[in-house]
Scaffold this motif. Structure first.
Motif, short mmCIF file in Angstrom:
data_model
loop_
_atom_site.label_atom_id
_atom_site.label_comp_id
_atom_site.label_asym_id
_atom_site.label_seq_id
_atom_site.Cartn_x
_atom_site.Cartn_y
_atom_site.Cartn_z
N ILE A 65 -0.04 -11.59 12.08
CA ILE A 65 0.92 -10.83 12.88
C ILE A 65 0.99 -9.39 12.38
N LEU A 66 0.99 -9.20 11.06
CA LEU A 66 1.00 -7.83 10.54
C LEU A 66 -0.23 -7.07 11.01
N HIS A 67 -1.40 -7.70 10.95
CA HIS A 67 -2.61 -7.01 11.41
C HIS A 67 -2.52 -6.69 12.90
N LEU A 68 -2.00 -7.62 13.69
CA LEU A 68 -1.85 -7.39 15.12
C LEU A 68 -0.91 -6.23 15.40
N PHE A 69 0.25 -6.23 14.77
CA PHE A 69 1.23 -5.18 15.03
C PHE A 69 0.75 -3.82 14.52
N ALA A 70 -0.11 -3.83 13.51
CA ALA A 70 -0.64 -2.56 13.00
C ALA A 70 -1.58 -1.90 13.99
N GLN A 71 -2.12 -2.67 14.94
CA GLN A 71 -3.00 -2.09 15.96
C GLN A 71 -2.21 -1.44 17.09
N ASN A 72 -0.93 -1.69 17.15
CA ASN A 72 -0.08 -1.20 18.24
C ASN A 72 0.47 0.18 17.88
N PRO A 73 0.23 1.21 18.70
CA PRO A 73 0.74 2.55 18.38
C PRO A 73 2.25 2.61 18.21
N LEU A 74 2.97 1.65 18.79
CA LEU A 74 4.43 1.63 18.66
C LEU A 74 4.88 1.14 17.29
N ARG A 75 3.95 0.59 16.50
CA ARG A 75 4.25 0.05 15.17
C ARG A 75 5.48 -0.87 15.24
N PRO A 76 5.40 -1.93 16.02
CA PRO A 76 6.58 -2.80 16.20
C PRO A 76 7.01 -3.46 14.90
N VAL A 77 8.27 -3.81 14.85
CA VAL A 77 8.86 -4.51 13.70
C VAL A 77 8.83 -6.00 13.99
N TYR A 78 8.23 -6.76 13.10
CA TYR A 78 8.30 -8.23 13.22
C TYR A 78 9.70 -8.70 12.84
N ARG A 79 10.14 -8.30 11.66
CA ARG A 79 11.49 -8.65 11.21
C ARG A 79 11.83 -7.76 10.04
N LEU A 80 13.04 -7.26 9.99
CA LEU A 80 13.47 -6.49 8.84
C LEU A 80 13.63 -7.43 7.66
N GLY A 81 12.97 -7.12 6.55
CA GLY A 81 13.07 -7.96 5.37
C GLY A 81 14.38 -7.75 4.65
N GLY A 82 14.60 -8.54 3.62
CA GLY A 82 15.81 -8.41 2.82
C GLY A 82 15.81 -7.14 1.99
N ASP A 83 16.95 -6.85 1.37
CA ASP A 83 17.06 -5.65 0.54
C ASP A 83 16.25 -5.83 -0.73
N ASP A 84 15.65 -4.73 -1.18
CA ASP A 84 14.90 -4.72 -2.42
C ASP A 84 15.84 -4.29 -3.54
N SER A 85 16.31 -5.26 -4.32
CA SER A 85 17.25 -4.96 -5.39
C SER A 85 16.56 -4.78 -6.73
N VAL A 86 15.22 -4.87 -6.75
CA VAL A 86 14.48 -4.72 -7.99
C VAL A 86 14.46 -3.25 -8.39
N ALA A 87 14.33 -2.97 -9.68
CA ALA A 87 14.34 -1.61 -10.19
C ALA A 87 13.38 -0.71 -9.42
N ALA A 88 13.80 0.55 -9.22
CA ALA A 88 13.00 1.48 -8.43
C ALA A 88 11.71 1.88 -9.13
N ALA A 89 11.71 1.87 -10.45
CA ALA A 89 10.51 2.25 -11.20
C ALA A 89 10.00 1.04 -11.98
N PRO A 90 8.68 0.82 -11.98
CA PRO A 90 8.16 -0.34 -12.70
C PRO A 90 8.13 -0.06 -14.20
N PRO A 91 8.04 -1.09 -15.01
CA PRO A 91 7.89 -0.87 -16.45
C PRO A 91 6.53 -0.25 -16.74
#
Length: 427
Positions: free
Chosen positions: A156-182
């Motif tokens: 589905i990601l590959h399919l939607f990436a071919q669409n110029p509208l760049r459709p959203v499949y689903r908004l994922g959850g919030d990323d609560s992990v640290a902004a910078a990696p170790p």
């Protein structure tokens, strides 16, 4: 829900019934955001429509379990054996893989009715105290479906990436992990004879067995995955323009397909953006790089003065880490930055499948599964590379340290990344 229970008491069958229901319901929930058109179109020959994934996994249960073991079972539609067989030669001719997107009929509604028909029959069979062989085949069907759940999202990601509208499949959850990696660092591991592969009686695919001894030299393994900031440095330093970094076949592929960055990356006003299941978003420098081929991973490792780990080196470390991380159940639907507060090895499971230097080959004394499942893995042990650890769209109950995923070395649309390794005597 775990898929590791053994056949035995009625409570074991009750648990298997719950597992079966959970897996089937999860597949249905994955297609809920899709229209019939979304579920029908095929974006490339290596991908399959979501509708086909739903039908094929039902065909698997119908063909491998119901038709052989449930007296008087009525096939939902005799044509489906031709339409939804994937690669099982023993079950006759089939619709060509590159033309799966031409199947505008049956409709998505009809496929969901097919699933309900198969579900009812499997649950009826489970009430009949099935033999251990049938139970193991149902377990295999559940794990097979979990593989297709991941593939469904990948496609589905590959399919939607071919669409110029760049459709959203689903908004994922919030990323609560640290902004910078170790900071990246290496941990040292002794060499010697180790054991890898699945042991015991818990479920495993045939290619994970038998457990066997392997000799490894002392080595080092990075404490985290390679991240986008490091990959951006690789691009800026001419990594995609230097043939000395690349395997010959990889360089030919790069030239033919004009690779210049990971799949889905595009440059806008001097910044990289990437397509995700939540639509187009800026590349986060702290997140693990994803959607790179084995050829790209190998070239990056050479540029970074490292190498990719063998699958034995990876598994030896993974056995000492719990199977936890950013999986499908996290609902983020993309890789996350590693925690800066956790010590030791990070992201051994989840986030991205990790390319290894190992070819997908049979273990010593390997024997394919008997019967209809003999075509499941063994026939693909040529021209494939092993990946380990699972990804952000892999169901967590599907993964274990011995799990061997495999793809051709030029595959990029899978959620694949890398971790660096090195020899222990390197500075």
């Amino acid at each position: 829900m775990p898929l590791q229970s053994r056949h035995g008491s009625s409570s074991d069958l009750d648990e298997l019934t719950l597992v079966f229901r959970s897996v089937r319901e999860s597949s249905s929930s994955l297609v809920a955001p899709l229209s019939d058109a979304d579920a029908t179109v095929q974006s490339m020959p290596d991908a399959s429509p979501a509708k086909w994934h739903l039908a094929h996994t039902s065909w698997f249960f119908e063909t491998f379990v119901l038709a052989a073991n449930l007296p008087h079972y009525r096939h939902f539609d005799p044509h489906y054996n031709f339409l939804f067989n994937s690669y099982y030669e023993a079950f006759g001719p089939r619709h060509a893989r590159p033309r799966r997107g031409m199947l505008t009929r049956p409709t998505l509604e009809e496929i969901l009715a097919y699933r309900a028909h198969v579900d009812a029959a499997i649950e009826h069979l489970l009430l009949e105290a099935p033999s251990p062989g049938i139970v193991e085949m149902i377990k295999l069907g559940c794990h097979h479906e979990q593989q297709h759940q991941e593939l469904l999202l990948t496609d589905i990601l590959h399919l939607f990436a071919q669409n110029p509208l760049r459709p959203v499949y689903r908004l994922g959850g919030d990323d609560s992990v640290a902004a910078a990696p170790p900071a990246a660092s290496y941990e040292e591991f002794e060499g010697g004879i180790i054991q890898i592969g699945a042991g015991g009686l818990d479920f495993a695919f045939d290619c994970e067995r038998p457990r066997h001894r392997v000799f490894i030299e002392p080595y080092r393994l990075s404490n985290r995955l390679v991240v986008n900031a490091e990959w951006t440095d690789f691009i800026a330093d001419g990594g995609y323009r230097n043939p000395l970094l690349w395997l010959s076949e990889g360089w030919s592929k790069l030239c033919a397909e004009k690779w210049s960055a990971p799949l889905y990356w595009e440059e806008r006003d001097g910044e990289f953006w990437t397509m995700t299941l939540a639509g187009l978003r800026p590349v986060n420098p702290a997140e693990p790089v994803v959607h790179v081929s084995y050829f790209e991973a190998d070239a990056f490792a050479r540029w970074a003065k490292g190498r990719l780990p063998s699958e034995a080196e990876w598994e030896r470390v993974a056995l000492n880490n719990p199977v936890e991380g950013n999986f499908l159940e996290s609902d983020l639907l993309r890789p996350a930055a590693a925690s800066a507060t956790k010590s030791g090895m990070r992201q051994m499971f989840g986030d991205v499948w990790e390319w290894t230097s190992s070819a997908f080959a049979p273990y010593p004394r390997f024997r394919p599964s008997e019967g209809a499942a003999a075509e499941y893995n063994g026939k693909f042990m040529c021209g494939q590379q092993v990946l380990r650890g699972g990804s952000c769209v892999t169901p967590v109950s599907h993964i274990r340290a011995s799990y061997r995923n495999f793809f051709p070395p030029d595959a990029r649309w899978q959620f694949s990344g890398l971790r660096l390794a090195g020899d222990a005597n390197e500075a």
